[in-house]
Design a protein around this motif. Structure first.
Motif, short mmCIF file in Angstrom:
data_model
loop_
_atom_site.label_atom_id
_atom_site.label_comp_id
_atom_site.label_asym_id
_atom_site.label_seq_id
_atom_site.Cartn_x
_atom_site.Cartn_y
_atom_site.Cartn_z
N GLN A 165 35.84 37.47 34.56
CA GLN A 165 36.03 36.08 34.13
C GLN A 165 36.65 35.24 35.24
O GLN A 165 36.26 34.09 35.45
N ASP A 195 37.00 43.13 32.79
CA ASP A 195 36.61 41.85 32.17
C ASP A 195 37.45 40.69 32.69
O ASP A 195 36.93 39.58 32.89
N GLU A 241 34.00 34.38 37.78
CA GLU A 241 33.12 33.32 37.28
C GLU A 241 33.75 31.95 37.46
O GLU A 241 33.09 31.01 37.94
#
Length: 347
Positions: free
Chosen positions: A306, A302, A309
């Motif tokens: 992130q 995760d 992104e």
């Protein structure tokens, strides 16, 4: 049969123009809905026209004896054929995105491009042999890594234009491209170790950004074909990201040195065909990250998800602004050449 007589000469690396602009339309344009949705088809059509103009001249030049024989025998310049292959591969992927209704034409282009790649493959083997045995002191640069770029672009093209090839076939092509990369990096490293007195300002080539770009397209080939493991791809992406930071930091230092030595215009704003390679590598890393990000076959941590992104939001602007800047430098060179021609006519 090879042609004789006069012809209009064109830079053999001109395929890089198609690569650089096309990879933007495949990847980073997604971050700009207006460019993608509203005018994407028009931009793709402009790219097609540019491709026709460039590749018409390249094709005529290729079949002239006085060009072809010295070109394919040159131990480094011959690798520029990789830009022709990658240019067609990128254009075909642009067609798939914006003009899916012409799939048969795209597939025909893909088949012809594959035959060109087979010719390029034989040339790569020949010239790698030359560089590794007979020309060990030759001043190689990042263009040699176009062997990897051309090879990986073919497996991406075949999987996207036709069907998903068996995993073992895709893996074999990807591994071949990676072997070319390792051989090329060994030769580039050998060049800078052996060459005495080289300077960053004058001897570091624009094409050396393909050091990370060739790995980015390798990563894109992997996440397009669903080969190798998610763990491998995660580590691979981190390595490519680190190389991107290192190589581009060197580029910034080089730019500063060139500005101090030659001024802004000659230092960094004088057009060279090899400058498009930087735009291609920037766009390729974004596309690799984007496809990896969206592919459920490659789940990632995760925190890394992130980070990707956030980074892609920033990097999309870098890709766009670098491309606009390069187009401006190109336009400036054409205007200067036109003005110089008019002045000569007046005199």
């Amino acid at each position: 049969m090879l042609l004789k007589g006069p012809y209009k000469k064109i830079e053999p690396a001109s395929g890089a123009i198609i690569m650089a602009n096309g990879i933007f339309l495949i990847g980073a344009v997604d971050a700009f809905p207006f460019l993608d949705i509203q005018i994407g088809k028009y931009l793709a059509f402009m790219l097609l026209i540019t491709w026709i103009v460039i590749y018409k001249s390249l094709s005529v030049q290729f079949f002239h004896r006085d060009f072809l024989i010295p070109f394919i025998q040159h131990p480094v310049n011959s690798f520029v054929i990789g830009t022709w292959i990658a240019g067609v591969s990128v254009l075909c992927n642009v067609f798939i995105k914006y003009f899916p209704e012409i799939l048969l034409i795209t597939q025909a282009m893909g088949i012809l491009n594959t035959f060109l790649w087979l010719f390029f493959l034989m040339n790569c083997f020949y010239n790698f042999k030359q560089l590794l045995s007979d020309h060990q002191d030759y001043p190689v640069h990042g263009a040699i890594l176009l062997s990897t770029v051309g090879t990986q672009s073919i497996i991406i093209l075949l999987n996207n234009v036709f069907f998903r090839f068996p995993v073992y076939f895709s893996e074999a092509i990807i591994i071949l491209g990676f072997i070319f990369y390792l051989a090329g990096m060994m030769l580039i490293g050998n060049r800078y170790i052996r060459q005495k007195g080289w300077t960053l300002a004058d001897d570091w080539a624009n094409t050396n950004c393909i050091i990370h770009g060739a790995l980015s397209i390798t990563g894109l080939a992997i996440v397009t074909t669903n080969t190798f493991t998610p763990e491998f791809v995660t580590v691979f992406w981190i390595i490519v990201f680190a190389l991107l930071i290192i190589v581009e930091a060197i580029e910034v230092i080089r730019a500063i040195k060139r500005i101090k030595l030659y001024g802004w215009n000659k230092g960094i704003f004088t057009y060279q065909i090899t400058q498009w390679s930087r735009n291609f590598t920037f766009g390729m890393f974004y596309t690799f990250s984007l496809v990896m990000h969206k592919n459920p076959f490659y789940p990632i941590d995760d925190h890394l998800f992130q980070f990707q992104e956030q980074f892609m939001r920033f990097w999309a602007w870098v890709v766009l602004l670098a491309l606009i800047g390069q187009i401006a430098v190109y336009a400036k060179s054409r205007i200067e050449a036109f003005s110089a021609g008019k002045n000569r006519q007046i005199q």
